[in-house]
Design a protein around this motif. Structure first.
Motif, short mmCIF file in Angstrom:
data_model
loop_
_atom_site.label_atom_id
_atom_site.label_comp_id
_atom_site.label_asym_id
_atom_site.label_seq_id
_atom_site.Cartn_x
_atom_site.Cartn_y
_atom_site.Cartn_z
N GLU A 1 0.83 -1.20 0.00
CA GLU A 1 0.00 0.00 0.00
C GLU A 1 0.86 1.25 0.00
O GLU A 1 0.56 2.23 -0.69
N ALA A 2 1.96 1.24 0.76
CA ALA A 2 2.85 2.40 0.83
C ALA A 2 3.45 2.71 -0.52
O ALA A 2 3.49 3.88 -0.95
N PHE A 3 3.93 1.69 -1.22
CA PHE A 3 4.55 1.91 -2.53
C PHE A 3 3.51 2.42 -3.54
O PHE A 3 3.82 3.27 -4.37
N GLU A 4 2.30 1.90 -3.47
CA GLU A 4 1.26 2.37 -4.38
C GLU A 4 0.92 3.83 -4.11
O GLU A 4 0.75 4.63 -5.04
N ARG A 5 0.83 4.20 -2.85
CA ARG A 5 0.56 5.60 -2.50
C ARG A 5 1.70 6.51 -2.96
O ARG A 5 1.47 7.60 -3.48
N PHE A 6 2.91 6.04 -2.73
CA PHE A 6 4.08 6.82 -3.12
C PHE A 6 4.08 7.09 -4.61
O PHE A 6 4.22 8.25 -5.05
N GLU A 7 3.91 6.06 -5.41
CA GLU A 7 3.91 6.26 -6.86
C GLU A 7 2.75 7.14 -7.30
O GLU A 7 2.91 8.02 -8.16
N ALA A 8 1.58 6.93 -6.74
CA ALA A 8 0.42 7.73 -7.12
C ALA A 8 0.62 9.20 -6.81
O ALA A 8 0.22 10.08 -7.59
N GLU A 9 1.24 9.50 -5.68
CA GLU A 9 1.45 10.89 -5.29
C GLU A 9 2.54 11.56 -6.11
O GLU A 9 2.46 12.75 -6.43
N ARG A 10 3.56 10.82 -6.50
CA ARG A 10 4.74 11.44 -7.10
C ARG A 10 4.75 11.41 -8.62
O ARG A 10 5.36 12.29 -9.25
N ARG A 11 4.15 10.43 -9.24
CA ARG A 11 4.33 10.22 -10.67
C ARG A 11 3.95 11.44 -11.51
O ARG A 11 4.72 11.87 -12.37
N GLY A 12 2.79 12.01 -11.31
CA GLY A 12 2.35 13.12 -12.14
C GLY A 12 3.28 14.31 -12.05
O GLY A 12 3.62 14.92 -13.08
N ARG A 13 3.72 14.62 -10.85
CA ARG A 13 4.61 15.77 -10.67
C ARG A 13 5.95 15.56 -11.35
O ARG A 13 6.42 16.41 -12.11
N VAL A 14 6.59 14.43 -11.08
CA VAL A 14 7.95 14.24 -11.59
C VAL A 14 7.96 14.09 -13.10
O VAL A 14 8.89 14.57 -13.77
N GLU A 15 6.94 13.45 -13.67
CA GLU A 15 6.92 13.31 -15.12
C GLU A 15 6.70 14.66 -15.80
O GLU A 15 7.20 14.91 -16.90
N ARG A 16 5.97 15.55 -15.14
CA ARG A 16 5.81 16.91 -15.68
C ARG A 16 7.15 17.64 -15.67
O ARG A 16 7.49 18.35 -16.62
N VAL A 17 7.93 17.47 -14.59
CA VAL A 17 9.25 18.11 -14.51
C VAL A 17 10.18 17.54 -15.58
O VAL A 17 10.91 18.29 -16.24
N VAL A 18 10.18 16.22 -15.75
CA VAL A 18 11.04 15.60 -16.77
C VAL A 18 10.72 16.15 -18.15
O VAL A 18 11.62 16.49 -18.93
N ALA A 19 9.42 16.25 -18.47
CA ALA A 19 9.02 16.76 -19.78
C ALA A 19 9.41 18.23 -19.94
O ALA A 19 9.88 18.64 -21.01
N TYR A 20 9.23 19.02 -18.90
CA TYR A 20 9.59 20.44 -18.94
C TYR A 20 11.09 20.61 -19.16
O TYR A 20 11.53 21.41 -20.00
N SER A 21 11.87 19.82 -18.44
CA SER A 21 13.32 19.92 -18.56
C SER A 21 13.79 19.46 -19.94
O SER A 21 14.72 20.03 -20.52
N ARG A 22 13.15 18.43 -20.48
CA ARG A 22 13.53 17.94 -21.81
C ARG A 22 13.26 19.00 -22.88
O ARG A 22 14.02 19.14 -23.83
N THR A 23 12.16 19.74 -22.72
CA THR A 23 11.86 20.82 -23.66
C THR A 23 12.98 21.86 -23.66
O THR A 23 13.41 22.33 -24.72
N ILE A 24 13.47 22.19 -22.48
CA ILE A 24 14.58 23.15 -22.39
C ILE A 24 15.83 22.58 -23.04
O ILE A 24 16.53 23.27 -23.80
N SER A 25 16.13 21.32 -22.77
CA SER A 25 17.31 20.69 -23.37
C SER A 25 17.24 20.68 -24.88
O SER A 25 18.24 20.90 -25.57
N ASN A 26 16.06 20.43 -25.42
CA ASN A 26 15.90 20.41 -26.87
C ASN A 26 16.23 21.77 -27.48
O ASN A 26 16.77 21.86 -28.58
#
Length: 381
Positions: A317-342
């Motif tokens: 349950e802890a791992f599921e909560r962790f992924e659910a809470e973090r995934r949207g935020r971090v993937e948005r940051v990764v995409a934002y940073s990749r746009t800058i790198s491009n």
């Protein structure tokens, strides 16, 4: 509960401290035979990262060792000022983003973890693990093993744990850039201390800031095919910036230049956990350094994972909560940073459009509201 943490970079010690704060015993296993003091150049700890470090009681040490860098000014290779954006947003007490030597940040979080009783063992390269259902056993290259209730991967973008957890997981993707950097003492370069000057050059990207003491901290992102390693990195940089305005060539000439490192990020993974093993930090969601968020996200992960383990009925349950809470935020940051790198790796035609469009983009993103999603994010135990 005992946690085995694989990796003693920034995220590993931060995770160990956060876990101990919620009553979870933690031990760190590092692949390299000795500590990473003196390894790496410098990095940005954004205001949200300092806010997370405050939860662990380590933010003041980091701020004391770093350089406040709250603003970025963008320039074209011709010397035209394109605009200014915030490098993080000030916290309620006025705390702003800081730039710090990676070795200093590592030393601070490692020493704080040691002071809190965390055991760190070096020379332990993970080669496998067995999830028996009621425990997880980590196997190391030297033939030893360790058992715990959970295994937390904090072993970076090229995570061995991730490859073992899911051999079919997406591999790190190359950004098209090699990264280099250096520090020039008593540089004589003029500039406002605490302001990053970012130059979108004709052939490469250059950034620098000047400290109150007159030192210049610089980095360069050089577009190259992966594996295209020049015989002399300094010569390659001098050629890349030869036609650009600004102090790039002067600063590069005045100090040693180490090997360029290829910049990778990580596509979204199908899953961050399986059984008693969970991925965190760059092992789960590596971002390019263009957004200055890698260390900050890893520290945020540490706190959220600890809270989830404390509040959940079990590790699943802890791992599921962790992924659910973090995934949207971090993937948005990764995409934002990749746009800058491009944008840093733009070709001749794309470069013209980039320099025309960038002033309008910077005006749009200069407001605090447009950046708040990244810099105002708060995590708590």
């Amino acid at each position: 509960m005992k946690a085995l943490i694989v990796g003693c970079g920034i995220g590993g010690p931060a995770t160990a401290m956060a876990l101990r704060n919620v009553g979870v015993d933690a031990e760190i296993f590092e692949a390299y035979p000795e500590s990473a003091e003196g390894v790496g150049a410098f990095l940005n700890v954004a205001s949200n990262g300092l806010d997370a470090l405050r939860v662990l009681g380590a933010h003041r040490q980091v701020m004391a060792a770093g350089v406040p860098t709250p603003h970025m000014v963008m320039w074209s290779g011709t010397g035209k000022r394109l605009g200014q954006v915030a490098n993080g947003l000030a916290l309620d007490d006025g705390t702003v983003s800081h730039t710090i030597l990676r070795s200093d940040l590592y030393r601070i979080v490692r020493d704080e973890a040691l002071a809190q009783g965390v055991a760190i063992t070096y020379g332990k390269r993970l080669v496998g693990f067995d999830d028996t259902g009621d425990q997880v056993v980590a196997h190391f290259e030297d033939g030893t093993q360790a058992a715990g209730d959970i295994l937390v991967a904090a072993d970076g973008v090229h995570s061995r744990t991730r490859a073992l957890l899911d051999p079919g997981a997406p591999r790190p993707r190359y950004s098209g850039l090699y990264s280099l950097g250096g520090i020039v003492r008593n540089s004589g370069v003029t500039g406002t201390p605490g302001v990053y000057n970012m130059i979108f050059g004709k052939r490469a990207f250059f950034g620098y800031t000047v400290t109150h003491g007159g030192d210049a901290w610089w980095f360069a992102n050089l577009p190259r095919e992966l594996g295209d390693v020049p015989a002399d990195w300094k010569a390659a940089l001098l050629e890349a910036f030869a036609d650009d305005a600004g102090p790039a060539t002067e600063l590069i000439r005045r100090g040693p230049v180490g090997d360029g490192l290829p910049v990778h990020d990580l596509p979204p993974l199908p899953a961050w956990h399986r059984g008693r093993v969970v991925l965190t930090g760059d092992a789960a969601h590596a971002t390019s350094p263009s957004a200055g968020q890698g260390a900050s996200l890893a520290i945020e992960d540490a706190i959220v994972l600890a809270r989830c383990l404390r509040d959940a009925s079990g590790h699943r349950e802890a791992f599921e909560r962790f992924e659910a809470e973090r995934r949207g935020r971090v993937e948005r940051v990764v995409a934002y940073s990749r746009t800058i790198s491009n944008g840093k790796a733009a070709g001749p035609v794309a470069r013209v459009f980039r320099d025309l469009a960038l002033p309008f983009f910077l005006k749009k993103t200069a407001s605090q509201e447009s950046l708040a999603w990244m810099y105002r994010h708060h995590v708590a135990l």
